[in-house]
Scaffold this active site. Sequence first.
Site, short mmCIF file in Angstrom:
data_model
loop_
_atom_site.label_atom_id
_atom_site.label_comp_id
_atom_site.label_asym_id
_atom_site.label_seq_id
_atom_site.Cartn_x
_atom_site.Cartn_y
_atom_site.Cartn_z
N ASP A 201 79.59 46.65 39.30
CA ASP A 201 80.19 46.89 40.60
C ASP A 201 79.06 46.93 41.63
OD1 ASP A 201 82.20 47.82 42.52
OD2 ASP A 201 81.17 49.75 42.34
N ASP B 225 79.31 48.44 45.52
CA ASP B 225 79.26 49.63 46.37
C ASP B 225 79.33 50.91 45.55
OD1 ASP B 225 79.25 48.45 49.07
OD2 ASP B 225 81.17 47.62 48.45
#
Length: 227
Positions: free
Chosen positions: A19, A21
């Site tokens: 991922d 953020d």
Amino acid sequence: MTAHAPADATLTAHALLLDMDGTIVNSDAVVERCWRRWAAEHGLDGDAVMKVVHGRQGYATMAVLLPERPMELNHEDNRRMLAAETADVDGVVPVPGAPAFLAALAGLPHALVTSADRALSEARMTAAGLPMPPVRVTAESVGASKPDPEGFLKGAAELGFAPEDCIAFEDSEAGITAARAAGMRVIGIGPRAAAHAPDVAVADLTSVRVEGDGTDGRIRLRITAAP
């Protein structure tokens, strides 16, 4: 019950799915600015909004917060939100340990799996000074937002590995749910992840050391607890 990394734990995988953020890029300052402004425009409590924004695409967050609202309005707002977030990189920095972590992954199978679109992911990775993985699954690549597992399944398929041979790195409830639904083990990064029982939870990427294992083609992750 939340898992925590013991000292000198070791995990192995054929590929890693990351991922963006909250996991490798700290964009919390921008997210707070943009989403609290949106909350105020719609008469919503900013603190309540911030509890559900992480991990999802914007339109999916809006659908959770305004369930009676027509979806086409969510998509319109999402386009404006993406433009605002892409233009605002003030305070975007790497998560501690991310530069060394990504440098160690050069040449090893890994992919970015993010709810950001291509433009936003490029803006934030550039602002944080991080190299973009050669394989990336962005908002344009999927028909369903996290917590749906589609993005992680696509990332694994593009890398050529079964989901059970991959480890996902995530920071949010939606992301951890998506990775688990895809059949992957999850390393949780930061306080948001620790609350949702990943397989291993660490404060940041300074606790994760990457080693390529030439004998069986696996990536070996050595994980140490914070002192």
